[in-house]
Design a protein around this motif. Structure first.
Motif, PDB file in Angstrom:
ATOM      1  N   PHE A  67      16.189  73.950 -96.607  1.00  0.00           N
ATOM      2  CA  PHE A  67      15.358  72.810 -96.976  1.00  0.00           C
ATOM      3  C   PHE A  67      14.597  72.285 -95.763  1.00  0.00           C
ATOM      4  O   PHE A  67      13.390  72.032 -95.834  1.00  0.00           O
ATOM      5  CB  PHE A  67      16.218  71.711 -97.605  1.00  0.00           C
ATOM      6  N   LYS A  68      15.287  72.149 -94.629  1.00  0.00           N
ATOM      7  CA  LYS A  68      14.645  71.672 -93.399  1.00  0.00           C
ATOM      8  C   LYS A  68      13.493  72.579 -92.988  1.00  0.00           C
ATOM      9  O   LYS A  68      12.457  72.120 -92.525  1.00  0.00           O
ATOM     10  CB  LYS A  68      15.653  71.641 -92.249  1.00  0.00           C
ATOM     11  N   ASP A  69      13.698  73.887 -93.153  1.00  0.00           N
ATOM     12  CA  ASP A  69      12.695  74.862 -92.739  1.00  0.00           C
ATOM     13  C   ASP A  69      11.579  75.036 -93.762  1.00  0.00           C
ATOM     14  O   ASP A  69      10.666  75.837 -93.563  1.00  0.00           O
ATOM     15  CB  ASP A  69      13.357  76.214 -92.468  1.00  0.00           C
ATOM     16  N   GLY A  70      11.655  74.319 -94.884  1.00  0.00           N
ATOM     17  CA  GLY A  70      10.606  74.403 -95.891  1.00  0.00           C
ATOM     18  C   GLY A  70      10.698  75.610 -96.794  1.00  0.00           C
ATOM     19  O   GLY A  70       9.749  75.911 -97.520  1.00  0.00           O
ATOM     20  N   LEU A  71      11.821  76.318 -96.776  1.00  0.00           N
ATOM     21  CA  LEU A  71      11.971  77.484 -97.643  1.00  0.00           C
ATOM     22  C   LEU A  71      12.196  77.082 -99.098  1.00  0.00           C
ATOM     23  O   LEU A  71      11.944  77.872-100.004  1.00  0.00           O
ATOM     24  CB  LEU A  71      13.126  78.368 -97.165  1.00  0.00           C
ATOM     25  N   THR A  72      12.675  75.869 -99.308  1.00  0.00           N
ATOM     26  CA  THR A  72      12.807  75.341-100.657  1.00  0.00           C
ATOM     27  C   THR A  72      12.096  73.996-100.724  1.00  0.00           C
ATOM     28  O   THR A  72      12.081  73.240 -99.761  1.00  0.00           O
ATOM     29  CB  THR A  72      14.289  75.158-101.071  1.00  0.00           C
ATOM     30  N   GLN A  73      11.477  73.719-101.868  1.00  0.00           N
ATOM     31  CA  GLN A  73      10.745  72.470-102.061  1.00  0.00           C
ATOM     32  C   GLN A  73      11.662  71.357-102.543  1.00  0.00           C
ATOM     33  O   GLN A  73      11.385  70.192-102.333  1.00  0.00           O
ATOM     34  CB  GLN A  73       9.662  72.670-103.125  1.00  0.00           C
TER      35      GLN A  73
END
Length: 140
Positions: A32-38
Motif C-alpha cells: 500500500f505504501k509503495d502504491g501497488l494497491t489503491q
C-alpha cells in the motif's frame, strides 16, 4: 466479500487483519505504501499508528462500538480510524456506511460527542451526490 467486490470493479485491493502473520501484514502495508494497491481494507488492527501520506479516504464499513455495550460508540477507535486520512495537511473524507437504525443512532452519538456535523449522502441520491461530497472535501 468487500474485497472481492472492489476487485471485480477493477481496483487493486489488499486486506489486512489480525489473523495474518506479522510478516504478511508488513508485506501488505508495504504494498500500500509503495502504491501497488489503491485500496487497503483493514480491521481495527490499523486503527492506531497507521500514518500514510496517500491515505485520503476512510470508509467505515461498520461503526466501532464498545465490546460489551452495543449501540454505545467506541469514540476513541472512531477518532483513530478517521484520523488515518488527511494527515500531513492533506484533504480527507470519511464515509460511514449506515445500514440499520442502530447505525444511525450510533452515528448520532458520535456526531454529538465530537460536536461535528456530518454530511449525509444517501445511496438513492446517486453518483452526483458522492461527487459533491468528494469535491467539498477537496478530493476531486
Amino acid at each position: 466479500m468487500l474485497h472481492k467486490e472492489l476487485v471485480d470493479f477493477g481496483y487493486e485491493v489488499t486486506s489486512i487483519q489480525g489473523a495474518l502473520s506479522e510478516e504478511d501484514r508488513e508485506k501488505i502495508v508495504g504494498e500500500f505504501k509503495d502504491g501497488l494497491t489503491q485500496v487497503l481494507i483493514p480491521t481495527d488492527l490499523l486503527a492506531r499508528g497507521f500514518d500514510q501520506k496517500q491515505a485520503n479516504l476512510v470508509i467505515n464499513y461498520d461503526l466501532p462500538e464498545k465490546y460489551q455495550s452495543y449501540s454505545e460508540p467506541n469514540y476513541e477507535v472512531y477518532l483513530h480510524r478517521i484520523g488515518r486520512a488527511g494527515r500531513f495537511g492533506r484533504k480527507e473524507a470519511a464515509f460511514n456506511l449506515l445500514c440499520r437504525e442502530r447505525d444511525e443512532a450510533v452515528m448520532a452519538k458520535i456526531e454529538h460527542h465530537f460536536a461535528t456535523q456530518v454530511t449525509e449522502v444517501a445511496p438513492w441520491h446517486g453518483e452526483e451526490e458522492f461527487k459533491k461530497a468528494f469535491g467539498a472535501a477537496g478530493l476531486l
